[in-house]
Design a protein around this motif. Structure first.
Motif, short mmCIF file in Angstrom:
data_model
loop_
_atom_site.label_atom_id
_atom_site.label_comp_id
_atom_site.label_asym_id
_atom_site.label_seq_id
_atom_site.Cartn_x
_atom_site.Cartn_y
_atom_site.Cartn_z
N VAL A 58 0.84 -1.20 0.00
CA VAL A 58 0.00 0.00 0.00
C VAL A 58 0.88 1.25 0.00
O VAL A 58 0.62 2.21 -0.74
N LYS A 59 1.93 1.24 0.82
CA LYS A 59 2.85 2.39 0.87
C LYS A 59 3.52 2.61 -0.48
O LYS A 59 3.67 3.74 -0.93
N LYS A 60 3.92 1.51 -1.11
CA LYS A 60 4.59 1.59 -2.41
C LYS A 60 3.67 2.20 -3.47
O LYS A 60 4.07 3.09 -4.22
N LEU A 61 2.43 1.71 -3.52
CA LEU A 61 1.47 2.21 -4.50
C LEU A 61 1.12 3.67 -4.23
O LEU A 61 0.92 4.46 -5.16
N SER A 101 -10.95 4.17 3.12
CA SER A 101 -10.79 4.70 4.48
C SER A 101 -10.00 3.74 5.37
O SER A 101 -9.25 4.18 6.25
N GLN A 102 -10.15 2.44 5.13
CA GLN A 102 -9.38 1.46 5.91
C GLN A 102 -7.90 1.56 5.59
O GLN A 102 -7.05 1.40 6.48
N LEU A 103 -7.58 1.81 4.34
CA LEU A 103 -6.18 1.92 3.94
C LEU A 103 -5.53 3.15 4.55
O LEU A 103 -4.36 3.12 4.95
N MET A 120 -4.79 2.35 8.02
CA MET A 120 -3.74 1.35 8.06
C MET A 120 -2.36 2.01 8.07
O MET A 120 -1.44 1.55 8.74
N ILE A 121 -2.22 3.11 7.37
CA ILE A 121 -0.92 3.76 7.21
C ILE A 121 -0.71 4.90 8.20
O ILE A 121 0.39 5.09 8.72
N ASP A 122 -1.77 5.65 8.46
CA ASP A 122 -1.63 6.87 9.28
C ASP A 122 -1.86 6.61 10.76
O ASP A 122 -2.45 5.62 11.16
N GLY A 164 1.84 7.42 -6.55
CA GLY A 164 0.84 8.42 -6.92
C GLY A 164 -0.58 7.91 -7.06
O GLY A 164 -1.47 8.67 -7.45
N LEU A 165 -0.82 6.66 -6.73
CA LEU A 165 -2.17 6.12 -6.85
C LEU A 165 -3.07 6.65 -5.73
O LEU A 165 -2.62 6.86 -4.60
N SER A 166 -4.32 6.88 -6.05
CA SER A 166 -5.28 7.32 -5.04
C SER A 166 -5.64 6.14 -4.14
O SER A 166 -5.40 4.98 -4.49
N TRP A 167 -6.21 6.44 -2.99
CA TRP A 167 -6.62 5.37 -2.08
C TRP A 167 -7.64 4.45 -2.74
O TRP A 167 -7.62 3.23 -2.53
N ARG A 168 -8.52 5.01 -3.53
CA ARG A 168 -9.54 4.21 -4.20
C ARG A 168 -8.90 3.24 -5.21
O ARG A 168 -9.29 2.08 -5.31
N LYS A 169 -7.90 3.73 -5.95
CA LYS A 169 -7.23 2.87 -6.93
C LYS A 169 -6.40 1.79 -6.24
O LYS A 169 -6.28 0.67 -6.75
#
Length: 240
Positions: free
Chosen positions: A178-181, A211-213, A216-218, A185-190
Motif C-alpha cells: 500500500v505504501k509503495k502504490l 478509508s481502511q487503507l 492502516m498507514i496513518d 501516486g495512486l489514489s486510495w480508491r485505486k
C-alpha cells in the motif's frame, strides 16, 4: 379498518445473528397484526443502529406515516429507544395523535391507563438494563487496562498472543505494498481496487475500503512505534 405498522431494530450485525434477529422480530409483529385484526401497513427497520440515537431513518419514517387510530408495533419497547426520556417522548407524541404503541414481547400497549403505567415501568427498566451493561463493560475495560492487557484488537499488521504484541508478516506485506502504490501516486480508491483485483482482503474477508487503507498507514500509536529492525515483539503497554 385501522392500520398497524411494524418497527424492528438491531444495534449491531452480531446482534442480528446472536440476539433477536430482524426476521424474528418481523415474524412476531406480523403475527400480532393478523391476530388483532389490523390492516398490515408494512414494517420499517433500522439495522445496526443503537437505540440511544433519537433520529433513525426507520423510526422517523414509521412515526410520520401512522395516522389517528393506527398502531405502531415493536417486538419490545427497547426497540423503540433505550432512554426512558426518549421512550416517553415517543409515547406522548403518539398519544397526542391517538396512535397506539404496542410491544409484542411484553404484551403491553398504551391504549389504557394500566397499559400506560406498565409502559412507563418497562421504560425505566430498559434504561436501567442499558446502564448496567455500560457499567459492567466500563469496569471490565478499566481492570484490563490496569493489568496491562490490550483493549481491543491489534491494529492491522500486528497480532496479540499471551499479552504480547508481535508482527504479522502477511499483513505487513500488504502494508508495504500500500505504501509503495501510494508513493507511485495512486489514489486510495485505486489502491483498494488493485488489492481487490489480486484477491487481497481485510481480516473480515471483505474488500478493503479506501478509508481502511488510510487508517492502516496513518496515525500509528506510540506503542507500535517501539518496533524496529532489532525488535520482534514487545509486551503491550497499559495505555493501549
Amino acid at each position: 379498518m385501522a392500520t398497524a405498522y411494524g418497527y424492528i431494530r438491531v444495534s449491531t450485525d452480531k446482534q442480528a445473528t446472536t440476539g433477536i434477529s430482524l426476521d424474528a422480530q418481523r415474524a412476531k409483529i406480523q403475527a400480532w397484526i393478523e391476530l388483532n385484526g389490523y390492516e398490515f401497513g408494512g414494517i420499517y427497520e433500522d439495522a445496526g443502529i443503537s437505540g440511544t440515537k433519537q433520529h433513525r431513518v426507520g423510526l422517523d419514517a414509521v412515526l410520520s406515516v401512522a395516522n389517528k387510530g393506527d398502531a405502531i408495533v415493536a417486538y419490545a419497547i427497547s426497540r423503540f429507544a433505550r432512554s426512558t426520556k426518549h421512550l416517553l417522548e415517543i409515547s406522548e407524541e403518539l398519544a397526542a395523535r391517538e396512535i397506539d404503541m404496542v410491544s409484542v414481547s411484553e404484551r403491553i400497549d398504551t391504549t389504557s391507563a394500566a397499559g400506560k403505567m406498565v409502559f412507563r415501568i418497562m421504560a425505566v427498566m430498559a434504561e436501567f438494563e442499558r446502564d448496567l451493561i455500560v457499567e459492567r463493560v466500563t469496569g471490565c475495560l478499566a481492570n484490563k487496562k490496569a493489568r496491562g492487557e490490550r483493549i481491543g484488537r491489534p491494529r492491522y499488521g500486528f497480532e496479540c498472543s499471551n499479552k504480547t504484541l508481535t508482527v504479522n508478516d502477511n499483513e505487513q506485506g500488504v502494508i508495504a505494498r500500500v505504501k509503495k502504490l501510494r508513493k507511485e501516486g495512486l489514489s486510495w480508491r485505486k489502491i483498494a481496487a488493485a488489492l481487490c483485483e489480486d484477491g487481497i482482503k481485510s481480516r473480515t474477508g471483505k474488500v478493503f475500503m479506501p478509508s481502511q487503507l488510510v487508517r492502516m498507514i496513518d496515525a500509528i500509536p506510540d506503542c507500535y512505534k517501539l518496533f524496529d529492525s532489532n525488535v520482534d515483539s514487545v509486551t503491550v503497554c497499559a495505555s493501549q
